[in-house]
Design an enzyme around this catalytic site. Sequence first.
Site, PDB file in Angstrom:
ATOM      1  N   SER A 121      11.117  35.608  44.716  1.00 35.43           N
ATOM      2  CA  SER A 121      11.849  35.087  43.540  1.00 35.43           C
ATOM      3  C   SER A 121      13.126  35.097  43.936  1.00 35.43           C
ATOM      4  O   SER A 121      13.540  35.737  44.965  1.00 35.43           O
ATOM      5  CB  SER A 121      11.651  36.189  42.418  1.00 35.43           C
ATOM      6  N   TYR A 146      11.092  45.439  39.651  1.00 40.15           N
ATOM      7  CA  TYR A 146      10.545  44.050  39.904  1.00 40.15           C
ATOM      8  C   TYR A 146      11.005  43.590  41.181  1.00 40.15           C
ATOM      9  O   TYR A 146      10.486  43.173  42.107  1.00 40.15           O
ATOM     10  CB  TYR A 146      10.493  43.157  38.779  1.00 40.15           C
ATOM     11  N   LYS A 150       9.860  42.554  45.362  1.00 45.61           N
ATOM     12  CA  LYS A 150       9.776  41.456  45.962  1.00 45.61           C
ATOM     13  C   LYS A 150      10.668  41.671  47.230  1.00 45.61           C
ATOM     14  O   LYS A 150      10.042  40.897  48.576  1.00 45.61           O
ATOM     15  CB  LYS A 150      10.387  40.134  44.996  1.00 45.61           C
TER      16      LYS A 150
HETATM   17  P1  NAD Z   1       1.405  35.420  35.503  1.00 44.21           P
HETATM   18  O1  NAD Z   1       1.497  37.115  35.180  1.00 44.21           O
HETATM   19  O2  NAD Z   1       0.966  34.652  34.795  1.00 44.21           O
HETATM   20  O3  NAD Z   1       0.216  35.652  36.820  1.00 44.21           O
HETATM   21  C1  NAD Z   1      -0.028  36.817  37.634  1.00 44.21           C
HETATM   22  C2  NAD Z   1      -1.617  37.006  37.791  1.00 44.21           C
HETATM   23  O4  NAD Z   1      -1.726  38.123  38.759  1.00 44.21           O
HETATM   24  C3  NAD Z   1      -2.276  37.275  36.490  1.00 44.21           C
HETATM   25  O5  NAD Z   1      -3.408  36.422  36.313  1.00 44.21           O
HETATM   26  C4  NAD Z   1      -2.811  38.697  36.621  1.00 44.21           C
HETATM   27  O6  NAD Z   1      -3.731  39.020  36.037  1.00 44.21           O
HETATM   28  C5  NAD Z   1      -2.830  38.737  38.139  1.00 44.21           C
HETATM   29  N1  NAD Z   1      -2.589  40.144  38.805  1.00 44.21           N
HETATM   30  C6  NAD Z   1      -1.664  41.147  38.536  1.00 44.21           C
HETATM   31  N2  NAD Z   1      -1.829  42.032  39.341  1.00 44.21           N
HETATM   32  C7  NAD Z   1      -3.136  42.022  40.060  1.00 44.21           C
HETATM   33  C8  NAD Z   1      -3.853  42.721  41.012  1.00 44.21           C
HETATM   34  N3  NAD Z   1      -3.468  44.040  41.246  1.00 44.21           N
HETATM   35  N4  NAD Z   1      -4.706  42.315  41.287  1.00 44.21           N
HETATM   36  C9  NAD Z   1      -5.470  41.130  41.116  1.00 44.21           C
HETATM   37  N5  NAD Z   1      -4.754  40.138  40.047  1.00 44.21           N
HETATM   38  C10 NAD Z   1      -3.408  40.714  39.648  1.00 44.21           C
HETATM   39  O7  NAD Z   1       2.748  35.262  36.542  1.00 44.21           O
HETATM   40  P2  NAD Z   1       3.229  33.854  37.204  1.00 44.21           P
HETATM   41  O8  NAD Z   1       4.432  33.670  36.530  1.00 44.21           O
HETATM   42  O9  NAD Z   1       2.191  33.178  37.421  1.00 44.21           O
HETATM   43  O10 NAD Z   1       3.730  34.615  38.430  1.00 44.21           O
HETATM   44  C11 NAD Z   1       2.956  34.498  39.833  1.00 44.21           C
HETATM   45  C12 NAD Z   1       3.531  35.065  40.798  1.00 44.21           C
HETATM   46  O11 NAD Z   1       5.152  34.497  41.030  1.00 44.21           O
HETATM   47  C13 NAD Z   1       3.953  36.515  40.560  1.00 44.21           C
HETATM   48  O12 NAD Z   1       3.960  37.155  42.083  1.00 44.21           O
HETATM   49  C14 NAD Z   1       5.376  36.541  40.285  1.00 44.21           C
HETATM   50  O13 NAD Z   1       6.421  37.671  40.332  1.00 44.21           O
HETATM   51  C15 NAD Z   1       5.988  35.192  41.050  1.00 44.21           C
HETATM   52  N6  NAD Z   1       7.207  34.795  40.195  1.00 44.21           N
HETATM   53  C16 NAD Z   1       7.134  34.193  39.125  1.00 44.21           C
HETATM   54  C17 NAD Z   1       8.280  33.657  38.587  1.00 44.21           C
HETATM   55  C18 NAD Z   1       8.238  33.104  37.099  1.00 44.21           C
HETATM   56  O14 NAD Z   1       9.182  32.797  36.422  1.00 44.21           O
HETATM   57  N7  NAD Z   1       6.967  32.983  36.585  1.00 44.21           N
HETATM   58  C19 NAD Z   1       9.493  33.669  39.103  1.00 44.21           C
HETATM   59  C20 NAD Z   1       9.561  34.061  40.242  1.00 44.21           C
HETATM   60  C21 NAD Z   1       8.202  34.712  40.912  1.00 44.21           C
HETATM   61  C1  UD1 Z   2      14.095  36.584  35.306  1.00 38.29           C
HETATM   62  C2  UD1 Z   2      14.311  37.432  36.489  1.00 38.29           C
HETATM   63  C3  UD1 Z   2      13.554  36.878  37.682  1.00 38.29           C
HETATM   64  C4  UD1 Z   2      12.229  36.770  37.468  1.00 38.29           C
HETATM   65  C5  UD1 Z   2      12.086  35.618  36.119  1.00 38.29           C
HETATM   66  C6  UD1 Z   2      10.506  35.466  35.783  1.00 38.29           C
HETATM   67  C7  UD1 Z   2      16.353  38.748  36.163  1.00 38.29           C
HETATM   68  C8  UD1 Z   2      17.585  39.092  36.902  1.00 38.29           C
HETATM   69  N1  UD1 Z   2      15.660  37.715  36.737  1.00 38.29           N
HETATM   70  O1  UD1 Z   2      14.781  35.366  35.746  1.00 38.29           O
HETATM   71  O2  UD1 Z   2      13.678  37.771  38.663  1.00 38.29           O
HETATM   72  O3  UD1 Z   2      11.669  36.051  38.571  1.00 38.29           O
HETATM   73  O4  UD1 Z   2      12.909  36.177  35.085  1.00 38.29           O
HETATM   74  O5  UD1 Z   2       9.964  36.401  35.073  1.00 38.29           O
HETATM   75  O6  UD1 Z   2      16.063  39.237  35.335  1.00 38.29           O
HETATM   76  N2  UD1 Z   2      17.789  34.018  27.934  1.00 38.29           N
HETATM   77  C9  UD1 Z   2      18.606  34.138  26.401  1.00 38.29           C
HETATM   78  N3  UD1 Z   2      17.778  34.623  25.560  1.00 38.29           N
HETATM   79  C10 UD1 Z   2      16.508  34.965  25.772  1.00 38.29           C
HETATM   80  C11 UD1 Z   2      15.901  34.886  26.915  1.00 38.29           C
HETATM   81  C12 UD1 Z   2      16.765  34.729  28.297  1.00 38.29           C
HETATM   82  O7  UD1 Z   2      19.666  33.733  26.509  1.00 38.29           O
HETATM   83  O8  UD1 Z   2      15.900  35.268  24.766  1.00 38.29           O
HETATM   84  C13 UD1 Z   2      18.722  33.826  29.196  1.00 38.29           C
HETATM   85  C14 UD1 Z   2      18.972  34.935  30.076  1.00 38.29           C
HETATM   86  O9  UD1 Z   2      20.324  35.355  29.798  1.00 38.29           O
HETATM   87  C15 UD1 Z   2      19.298  34.092  31.271  1.00 38.29           C
HETATM   88  C16 UD1 Z   2      18.488  32.911  30.931  1.00 38.29           C
HETATM   89  O10 UD1 Z   2      18.199  32.693  29.826  1.00 38.29           O
HETATM   90  O11 UD1 Z   2      20.584  33.512  31.391  1.00 38.29           O
HETATM   91  C17 UD1 Z   2      16.781  32.750  31.771  1.00 38.29           C
HETATM   92  O12 UD1 Z   2      16.547  33.933  31.406  1.00 38.29           O
HETATM   93  P1  UD1 Z   2      15.054  34.263  31.851  1.00 38.29           P
HETATM   94  O13 UD1 Z   2      14.080  33.206  31.450  1.00 38.29           O
HETATM   95  O14 UD1 Z   2      14.484  35.436  31.463  1.00 38.29           O
HETATM   96  O15 UD1 Z   2      14.839  34.171  33.309  1.00 38.29           O
HETATM   97  P2  UD1 Z   2      15.801  34.813  34.602  1.00 38.29           P
HETATM   98  O16 UD1 Z   2      16.613  35.904  34.054  1.00 38.29           O
HETATM   99  O17 UD1 Z   2      16.672  33.786  35.214  1.00 38.29           O
END
Ligand code: NAD
Ligand code: UD1
Length: 330
Positions: A121, A146, A150
């Site tokens: 991330s 979190y 990472k």
């Molecule tokens: P998500 O929660 O939708 O999916 C994660 C999946 O992993 C879920 O289906 C959950 O059941 C499974 N899981 C969690 N722990 C587990 C374990 N110990 N064993 C087996 N399964 C397990 O999340 P996502 O948005 O799809 O994110 C996927 C990955 O991407 C994560 O590692 C997350 O940290 C990373 N990531 C997501 C975002 C985002 O904004 N969505 C941003 C940056 C990084």
């Molecule tokens: C966050 C995490 C990032 C993670 C990602 C997905 C931080 C610093 N970063 O990103 O590590 O990978 O979520 O889980 O927390 N916002 C509003 N109102 C809301 C929700 C969000 O104004 O109700 C704003 C936030 O202040 C931010 C932007 O929208 O400026 C995006 O927020 P969000 O979707 O939570 O993502 P990040 O914070 O960028």
Amino acid sequence: MTGGVGYIGSHIAVALVEHGYTPVLLDNLSRSDDSIPDRINELCGFNVPLYKTDCRDRDGLRKLLDAEGGVDGVIHLAAYKSVGESVKIPLTYFDNNISAMTALLDIMVSERLNNLVFSSSCTVYGVPDHREVTEKTPFGNAFSPYGFTKQACERLMADVARSEPWMRQVSLRYFNPIGAHPSGKLGELPGGVPDNLIPYVTQTAAGQRDHITIFGSDYDTPDGTCVRDYVHVCDVAEAHVRALNYVSESDIALDTFNIGTGRGHSVKEIIDIFRRVNKTEVRSEEGPRRPGDVDAIYANVDKASATLGWTSKYTVEEALKHAWEWQKSL
Ligand code: NAD
Ligand code: UD1
């Protein structure tokens, strides 16, 4: 693929099949919905193997490998991802996210499995000195447990790259994945009150929430609200296919790529674009800053473009349309 039933994993499964791969999914379903496997199967056109296994369970990982006769590569997404929750229950996050990575690497090393693609991330950059970050931008101070998990997982990969020089690994640092599959059959399913901007916007538009609070309007940005790099989840999925191809063919032991669009949008811009492209009202109110938010961050994506041949294809307008189609289908 671990975490294969989650938001991003489900889109990757479909992209893998489109590119001729045969995915095998592992997920303990702790953070996913029972309806998703059927939706994945429908889009893929066959029943994608799913192992309901915890990634920390080494015996479970071995059973999967025995049953499948090995795998050509591993995409590791299984983790908990809520920043706010990680502050409340840090040990649960350390245990799940870091132990899952440790168990997976352990099995990959002992079974001599190669080709790992890891979901990292942009949170690893903390508060960077420059708003546009490259892969050379150093790790910042991890604001949340979190974020620390990472950084720790990337550190584990670097250490294993030194101890196991045969192994090939890639870390993808996603910026803000948003949107949903254009078919309307897959998307994000946040449990409870969403932490993230887009699910909160779509739930507000759907009438499930009264209004969205804009967290801070006094930042040093053009309109005072935070700027992020929002990238369509199908583009993120496509990046994994490219990364898997790259890691299988490359001689580089460990590589890292930013996965974003290279463009920033403010919170106000996102809400306005959502209203415009979906012709729907979203009530918003300005509120205080959210602790830990960075004022502006977006990706330099030159490396992913030059090395993986990957750039984002969808516009933020398309991503917000797809997010709304998905919300309406629920
Ligand atoms: P998500 O929660 O939708 O999916 C994660 C999946 O992993 C879920 O289906 C959950 O059941 C499974 N899981 C969690 N722990 C587990 C374990 N110990 N064993 C087996 N399964 C397990 O999340 P996502 O948005 O799809 O994110 C996927 C990955 O991407 C994560 O590692 C997350 O940290 C990373 N990531 C997501 C975002 C985002 O904004 N969505 C941003 C940056 C990084
Ligand atoms: C966050 C995490 C990032 C993670 C990602 C997905 C931080 C610093 N970063 O990103 O590590 O990978 O979520 O889980 O927390 N916002 C509003 N109102 C809301 C929700 C969000 O104004 O109700 C704003 C936030 O202040 C931010 C932007 O929208 O400026 C995006 O927020 P969000 O979707 O939570 O993502 P990040 O914070 O960028």
